[in-house]
Scaffold this motif. Structure first.
Motif, PDB file in Angstrom:
ATOM      1  N   THR A 123       7.958  16.792  -9.665  1.00 55.20           N
ATOM      2  CA  THR A 123       8.951  15.507  -8.634  1.00 55.20           C
ATOM      3  C   THR A 123       7.685  14.809  -8.249  1.00 55.20           C
ATOM      4  OG1 THR A 123       9.295  17.384  -7.179  1.00 55.20           O
ATOM      5  CG2 THR A 123      10.965  17.008  -8.790  1.00 55.20           C
ATOM      6  N   MET A 124       8.616  13.751  -8.098  1.00 54.29           N
ATOM      7  CA  MET A 124       7.419  13.085  -7.141  1.00 54.29           C
ATOM      8  C   MET A 124       8.127  12.558  -6.073  1.00 54.29           C
ATOM      9  SD  MET A 124       7.035   9.376  -6.600  1.00 54.29           S
ATOM     10  CE  MET A 124       8.591   8.070  -7.973  1.00 54.29           C
ATOM     11  N   THR A 125       7.876  11.783  -4.895  1.00 55.80           N
ATOM     12  CA  THR A 125       7.742  10.915  -3.649  1.00 55.80           C
ATOM     13  C   THR A 125       6.664   9.878  -2.910  1.00 55.80           C
ATOM     14  OG1 THR A 125       7.149  13.066  -2.274  1.00 55.80           O
ATOM     15  CG2 THR A 125       8.650  13.265  -2.941  1.00 55.80           C
ATOM     16  N   GLU A 126       7.418   9.215  -2.688  1.00 53.94           N
ATOM     17  CA  GLU A 126       7.058   7.708  -2.153  1.00 53.94           C
ATOM     18  C   GLU A 126       6.662   7.942  -1.201  1.00 53.94           C
ATOM     19  OE1 GLU A 126       6.145   3.732  -3.077  1.00 53.94           O
ATOM     20  OE2 GLU A 126       8.017   4.600  -3.713  1.00 53.94           O
TER      21      GLU A 126
ATOM     22  N   SER B  28       0.811  -0.710  -0.409  1.00 57.67           N
ATOM     23  CA  SER B  28      -0.095   0.107  -0.394  1.00 57.67           C
ATOM     24  C   SER B  28       0.859   1.065   0.012  1.00 57.67           C
ATOM     25  CB  SER B  28      -0.873   0.136   1.106  1.00 57.67           C
ATOM     26  OG  SER B  28      -1.381   1.003   1.403  1.00 57.67           O
ATOM     27  N   THR B  29       0.851   1.888  -0.945  1.00 61.85           N
ATOM     28  CA  THR B  29       1.400   3.344  -1.270  1.00 61.85           C
ATOM     29  C   THR B  29       1.010   4.555  -1.590  1.00 61.85           C
ATOM     30  OG1 THR B  29       3.824   3.424  -2.258  1.00 61.85           O
ATOM     31  CG2 THR B  29       2.381   2.265  -3.541  1.00 61.85           C
ATOM     32  N   GLN B  30       1.712   5.659  -1.858  1.00 60.72           N
ATOM     33  CA  GLN B  30       0.843   6.884  -1.514  1.00 60.72           C
ATOM     34  C   GLN B  30       1.966   6.966  -2.849  1.00 60.72           C
ATOM     35  OE1 GLN B  30      -1.015   9.298   1.269  1.00 60.72           O
ATOM     36  NE2 GLN B  30      -2.474   7.836   1.115  1.00 60.72           N
ATOM     37  N   TYR B  31       1.710   7.732  -4.152  1.00 60.51           N
ATOM     38  CA  TYR B  31       2.739   8.619  -4.690  1.00 60.51           C
ATOM     39  C   TYR B  31       2.219  10.789  -4.679  1.00 60.51           C
ATOM     40  CZ  TYR B  31       4.642   4.250  -6.633  1.00 60.51           C
ATOM     41  OH  TYR B  31       4.475   3.082  -6.497  1.00 60.51           O
ATOM     42  N   THR B  32       3.489  11.059  -4.051  1.00 56.82           N
ATOM     43  CA  THR B  32       2.587  12.615  -4.276  1.00 56.82           C
ATOM     44  C   THR B  32       3.495  12.773  -4.956  1.00 56.82           C
ATOM     45  OG1 THR B  32       2.005  12.204  -1.900  1.00 56.82           O
ATOM     46  CG2 THR B  32       2.123  14.443  -2.489  1.00 56.82           C
ATOM     47  N   PHE B  33       2.906  13.876  -6.056  1.00 53.08           N
ATOM     48  CA  PHE B  33       3.945  14.602  -7.024  1.00 53.08           C
ATOM     49  C   PHE B  33       3.580  15.922  -6.522  1.00 53.08           C
ATOM     50  CE2 PHE B  33       1.843  10.620  -8.982  1.00 53.08           C
ATOM     51  CZ  PHE B  33       3.152  10.525  -9.565  1.00 53.08           C
ATOM     52  N   HIS B  34       4.538  16.882  -7.359  1.00 46.52           N
ATOM     53  CA  HIS B  34       4.983  18.149  -6.991  1.00 46.52           C
ATOM     54  C   HIS B  34       5.223  19.186  -8.229  1.00 46.52           C
ATOM     55  CE1 HIS B  34       6.116  16.355  -2.329  1.00 46.52           C
ATOM     56  NE2 HIS B  34       5.930  15.722  -3.259  1.00 46.52           N
ATOM     57  N   GLY B  35       4.388  19.748  -8.215  1.00 52.75           N
ATOM     58  CA  GLY B  35       4.651  21.315  -9.345  1.00 52.75           C
ATOM     59  C   GLY B  35       4.405  22.191  -8.695  1.00 52.75           C
TER      60      GLY B  35
ATOM     61  N   VAL C 142       6.238   3.996 -13.457  1.00 52.99           N
ATOM     62  CA  VAL C 142       5.356   4.568 -14.381  1.00 52.99           C
ATOM     63  C   VAL C 142       4.679   5.783 -13.495  1.00 52.99           C
ATOM     64  CG1 VAL C 142       2.947   4.800 -14.795  1.00 52.99           C
ATOM     65  CG2 VAL C 142       3.913   2.628 -14.907  1.00 52.99           C
ATOM     66  N   ALA C 143       5.335   5.980 -12.009  1.00 56.33           N
ATOM     67  CA  ALA C 143       4.799   7.367 -11.742  1.00 56.33           C
ATOM     68  C   ALA C 143       5.762   8.798 -11.909  1.00 56.33           C
ATOM     69  CB  ALA C 143       4.976   6.742  -9.802  1.00 56.33           C
ATOM     70  N   ASN C 144       7.569   7.498 -11.699  1.00 55.99           N
ATOM     71  CA  ASN C 144       8.816   8.429 -12.387  1.00 55.99           C
ATOM     72  C   ASN C 144       8.762   9.076 -14.078  1.00 55.99           C
ATOM     73  OD1 ASN C 144      10.374   8.630  -9.951  1.00 55.99           O
ATOM     74  ND2 ASN C 144      11.237   6.419 -10.267  1.00 55.99           N
ATOM     75  N   GLY C 145       7.636   8.019 -14.404  1.00 56.71           N
ATOM     76  CA  GLY C 145       7.674   8.424 -15.771  1.00 56.71           C
ATOM     77  C   GLY C 145       6.181   9.506 -16.234  1.00 56.71           C
ATOM     78  N   ALA C 146       5.735   9.566 -15.508  1.00 61.11           N
ATOM     79  CA  ALA C 146       4.425  10.911 -15.080  1.00 61.11           C
ATOM     80  C   ALA C 146       5.307  12.049 -14.515  1.00 61.11           C
ATOM     81  CB  ALA C 146       3.315  10.105 -14.348  1.00 61.11           C
ATOM     82  N   ALA C 147       6.006  11.978 -13.531  1.00 59.99           N
ATOM     83  CA  ALA C 147       7.000  13.177 -12.934  1.00 59.99           C
ATOM     84  C   ALA C 147       7.563  13.628 -14.402  1.00 59.99           C
ATOM     85  CB  ALA C 147       8.316  12.958 -11.807  1.00 59.99           C
ATOM     86  N   MET C 148       7.709  13.111 -15.508  1.00 60.85           N
ATOM     87  CA  MET C 148       8.881  13.342 -16.179  1.00 60.85           C
ATOM     88  C   MET C 148       8.294  13.991 -16.803  1.00 60.85           C
ATOM     89  SD  MET C 148      11.741  10.386 -16.749  1.00 60.85           S
ATOM     90  CE  MET C 148      13.071  11.109 -18.580  1.00 60.85           C
ATOM     91  N   MET C 149       7.129  14.223 -17.960  1.00 62.27           N
ATOM     92  CA  MET C 149       6.137  13.952 -18.580  1.00 62.27           C
ATOM     93  C   MET C 149       5.721  15.755 -18.431  1.00 62.27           C
ATOM     94  SD  MET C 149       4.690  11.181 -20.590  1.00 62.27           S
ATOM     95  CE  MET C 149       3.625   9.862 -18.621  1.00 62.27           C
TER      96      MET C 149
END
Length: 435
Positions: free
Chosen positions: A228-231, A129-136, A217-224
């Protein structure tokens, strides 16, 4: 864990644990004894799996065993543990890592069911169970959107990417997600967004691989999206594996106890609920289930962090008949029976079976020896290791906002045994209430 406890009595060996889940589910509030949707609190949490019944099984069994140990001067120790936040797999990995079961010889676990039985061997899936948080970066959505970097775009692109990737992952896997934060208002480019994933598979290596793919996949979404992404990994569990000698001892007692004697009112509620859910109209179960060996091929995909205990000491799981066949899991319908005579009878039957099994373990050392030998074979080539990163702490803040919102209304619903003979009487519910 602020809602956890350990109750212990006795001294010396063997140490016998009783464990079951205590938590509810969002948006499953339901009036007990009412065979159609009727929430106690609109959109409120409820017992859509029946986890309110399990400690009744454990505490009753523990008190009975304690009294008999005192009366007949039987040595040993009994403990009652809660499975806090089982729906979030939120406690038992941390309890194992903290060494809370190091001196426990066997664990007698229980879980609500419409059946009365047990099984041994492999059971269910494991998960991370994990959460990906994106920072824009925020910006005016109309005036200067090009200045922003949308964290919500990243979440949505991750979800799209994962859904495309599913085609190229083993069909056995289960994965699901919810967006827990997607921004605050449309005219501000969301600078922060979070998506919460469960990655389920059927052994340690495959669970870990599935989680790794998700992170890619999360890292790819951050690049696009130039974010940035933290988990943050919240929790995890292995698939279950239950002890055969313990299951055989427990099953012998299940057969001795037998199914509860249902009344016509009990059957009337069950048949009405089954009709409402368009399930098979069969009433309540009349016979105990057969002792179930390991499932071949596909097995139940659900997860339970009692598995973390089962890979660290001999463990068995009792299914006790406190619910109605044909109800939907994690749904208001599974809350119809769990504060009615059906649940009381089913939980009492389960308590008898567990108490008798604990006495067998105290009085017949061979059962414990056989259970330990099976466990040694189970773990000969497979050694448990946590699926969460080192240093991870239990996510005790989860659902805090829901409890702050619904707590005052829930407090009004607590049972007052000094004023009422039953909870149904306190609620003013006629048993059974059917259409």
């Amino acid at each position: 864990m602020p809602t956890a406890f350990i109750a212990s009595w006795g001294s010396g060996k063997p140490v016998i644990g009783f464990m079951t889940d205590i938590d509810g589910l969002p948006e499953t509030s339901q009036k007990p004894g009412v065979a159609y949707q009727a929430p106690l609190i609109a959109n409120g949490p409820g017992h859509g799996e029946g986890h309110n019944t399990g400690q009744g099984v454990n505490i009753t069994a523990a008190l009975v065993v304690k009294n008999l140990m005192q009366r007949y001067k039987i040595p040993g120790t009994i403990r009652v543990y809660p499975g806090i936040a089982e729906e979030l797999l939120g406690s038992r990995t941390y309890m194992v890592m903290a060494g809370m079961f190091r001196d426990v010889d066997v664990m007698l676990s229980s879980h609500v069911s419409s059946e009365f039985g047990t099984r041994y061997g492999a059971s269910g899936s494991g998960l991370v169970s994990t959460q990906y948080t994106f920072h824009g970066r925020s910006a005016h959505s109309a005036g200067s959107p090009w200045m922003g970097r949308s964290a919500l775009d990243a979440v949505e692109l991750m979800d799209i990417g994962w859904n495309f990737r599913r085609e190229h992952i083993r069909p056995d896997q289960r994965s699901h997600y919810v967006i827990v934060k997607g921004g605050d208002q449309p005219n501000v480019v969301p600078p922060l967004a979070t998506v919460w994933y469960f990655f389920r598979e059927f052994d340690y290596d495959r669970i870990k691989e599935l989680h790794d793919i998700g992170t890619k996949v999360a890292n790819g979404a951050a690049m696009m999206t130039d974010t940035t992404m933290t988990e943050r990994v919240l929790a995890a569990t292995w698939p279950g594996h239950f002890n055969k000698p313990l299951a055989e001892a427990l099953y012998a007692n299940i057969k001795r106890v037998g199914m509860p004697k249902w009344t016509e009112d009990d059957e009337k509620l069950a048949r009405a609920a089954q009709t409402e859910l368009k399930s098979k109209v069969e009433g309540l179960k009349k016979e105990v289930s057969e002792l179930k060996p390991p499932a071949e091929g596909a097995r139940g995909a659900g997860s339970d962090d009692i598995a973390e205990v089962a890979w660290n000491l001999p463990t068995v799981n009792l299914s006790y008949p406190a619910n109605i066949p044909g109800m939907i899991g994690h749904h208001w319908s599974s809350g119809i029976a769990v504060a009615t005579p059906i649940a009381h009878k089913g939980a009492s039957a389960g308590a008898k079976a567990h108490a008798m099994t604990a006495l067998d373990l105290l009085l017949n050392p061979q059962i414990l020896k056989d259970a330990q030998a099976y466990f040694a074979e189970q773990t000969k080539d497979i050694k448990w290791k946590p699926l969460i990163p080192e240093g991870t702490t239990a996510p005790v803040e989860l659902n805090r906002d829901k409890m702050e919102r619904f707590g005052p209304e829930l407090k009004k619903l607590r049972y007052d045994p000094s004023k009422y003979k039953t909870y149904l009487e306190q609620l003013g519910i006629q048993y059974p209430t059917v259409k």
